[in-house]
Design an enzyme around this catalytic site. Structure first.
Site, short mmCIF file in Angstrom:
data_model
loop_
_atom_site.label_atom_id
_atom_site.label_comp_id
_atom_site.label_asym_id
_atom_site.label_seq_id
_atom_site.Cartn_x
_atom_site.Cartn_y
_atom_site.Cartn_z
N ASP A 166 36.67 48.59 -2.37
CA ASP A 166 37.27 47.73 -1.29
C ASP A 166 36.76 46.37 -1.61
O ASP A 166 35.65 46.32 -2.19
CB ASP A 166 37.13 48.46 0.09
N LYS A 189 41.91 48.11 -0.52
CA LYS A 189 42.14 49.50 0.28
C LYS A 189 42.26 49.10 1.80
O LYS A 189 41.91 47.96 2.15
CB LYS A 189 40.55 50.19 0.37
N GLY A 222 37.13 59.70 0.83
CA GLY A 222 38.41 59.19 0.94
C GLY A 222 38.44 57.94 0.21
O GLY A 222 39.32 57.48 -0.72
C1 R5P Z 1 33.58 51.35 4.01
O1 R5P Z 1 33.50 50.09 4.22
C2 R5P Z 1 32.18 51.83 3.09
O2 R5P Z 1 31.62 50.92 2.57
C3 R5P Z 1 32.56 53.12 2.49
O3 R5P Z 1 33.33 52.86 1.58
C4 R5P Z 1 33.08 54.09 3.27
O4 R5P Z 1 32.32 54.23 4.56
C5 R5P Z 1 33.17 55.64 2.60
O5 R5P Z 1 33.40 56.47 3.36
P1 R5P Z 1 34.55 57.52 3.16
O6 R5P Z 1 33.64 58.31 1.99
O7 R5P Z 1 34.63 58.60 4.23
O8 R5P Z 1 35.54 56.89 2.64
#
Ligand code: R5P
Length: 300
Positions: A166, A189, A222
């Site tokens: 992201d 993302k 996710g």
């Molecule tokens: C969000 O911006 C963080 O950097 C991670 O990408 C995110 O928190 C990961 O969480 P999940 O594994 O639930 O997508």
């Protein structure tokens, strides 16, 4: 000057022990118990008067309980005469709440940073979700990183591309790319909710390359899963490595990740590493990074 005294709360005693072993001193003794009504009761088993103390407690689940335990232990240290108390928070939950998006939310990272700041003198944290979180702390904050340790374990090879899943992880991906001598690509993302994300496209060349997806954490999986789906549609080689400092693996993470062409999932022990998951997880210890931080901080 006496050696620093390291204590570990119940969130990750193995990491606390590894840190104190590297420092060549035994882990400080303490007891954490519960009253029948559920209240926590803590007690130190050491004389800490005049000592430089470090309290290791990530906010592994249950997050609120770990924070309360941290505050109680810090208060016990303070009232027992510790010279200085440093909270070592290897994983700082609530760091993702570092901005208000709808205008009707709290600034969670600030609230929790204030809560910690109320009971200690200084904080050491690792790979916070964003550098903006540093601004939430009104105490001196030592922000250490696992990126060098992880990059050493990963090694870079021709035909790989570092991928940020992201926009928030672009700087992190650039750090990995510099250390490994690899190009960078970025996935676009969109977060739908705490556990749901959707990914739309990739910026950068990934066709035929083996992706190394890097992030600060894997929570429900996710973000990484959505990024991998997009990368596969964009023609990357079906041989993916994932690296993330904090390997939480909560909720549907295993279902989301197990069907994907994952070759390695490399993470650290900032929270107790999961065992027995049907994923190719490799855990690299960050005890050395924290031991070095403790050594330097206690020597001023
Ligand atoms: C969000 O911006 C963080 O950097 C991670 O990408 C995110 O928190 C990961 O969480 P999940 O594994 O639930 O997508």
């Amino acid at each position: 000057m006496s050696n620093p005294l390291v204590f570990g709360g119940t969130a990750n005693p193995a990491l606390a022990k590894a840190i104190s072993e590297l420092l060549g001193s035994p882990l400080g003794r303490l007891q954490v118990e519960r009253f029948p009504d559920g209240e926590l009761q803590v007690e130190l088993g050491e004389d800490v008067r005049g000592r430089e103390t470090f309290l290791v407690q990530p906010t592994a689940a249950p997050v609120g309980e770990r924070l309360l335990e941290l505050a109680l232990l810090a208060d016990a240290l303070r009232r027992s005469g510790a010279r200085r108390i440093t909270a070592v928070v290897p994983y700082f939950g609530y760091a993702r709440q570092d901005r208000r998006e709808t205008g009707r939310e709290p600034l969670g990272a600030r609230v929790v940073a204030d809560w910690i700041a109320g009971s200690v003198d200084r904080v050491v944290a690792m790979d916070l979700h964003s550098s903006a979180v540093e601004g939430c702390f009104r105490l001196p904050l030592e922000h250490v990183s696992a990126v060098e340790v992880l990059a050493r374990r990963l090694g870079g090879a021709a035909g790989q591309v570092v991928v940020s899943p992201d926009m928030g992880a672009v700087k992190l991906a650039e750090r990995y790319a510099r250390l490994l001598g690899l190009p960078v690509a970025v996935v676009h993302k969109h977060r739908v909710s705490g556990a749901e994300v959707s990914a739309h496209g990739v910026v950068g060349e990934v066709k035929g390359l083996r992706p190394l997806v890097v992030d600060d954490m894997i929570s429900t999986g996710g973000t990484v899963a959505a990024a991998i789906e997009v990368l596969l549609s964009a023609g990357c080689a079906p041989e993916v490595t994932v690296a993330a400092t904090h390997g939480l693996f909560v909720g549907p993470s295993v279902e989301r990740l197990r069907g994907l062409p994952l070759r390695r999932v490399v993470t650290t022990d900032t929270v107790p590493p999961p065992s027995g998951l049907p994923l190719p997880i490799e855990v690299v210890s960050v005890a050395g990074v924290f031991a070095e931080a403790v050594r330097r901080l206690s020597q001023g």
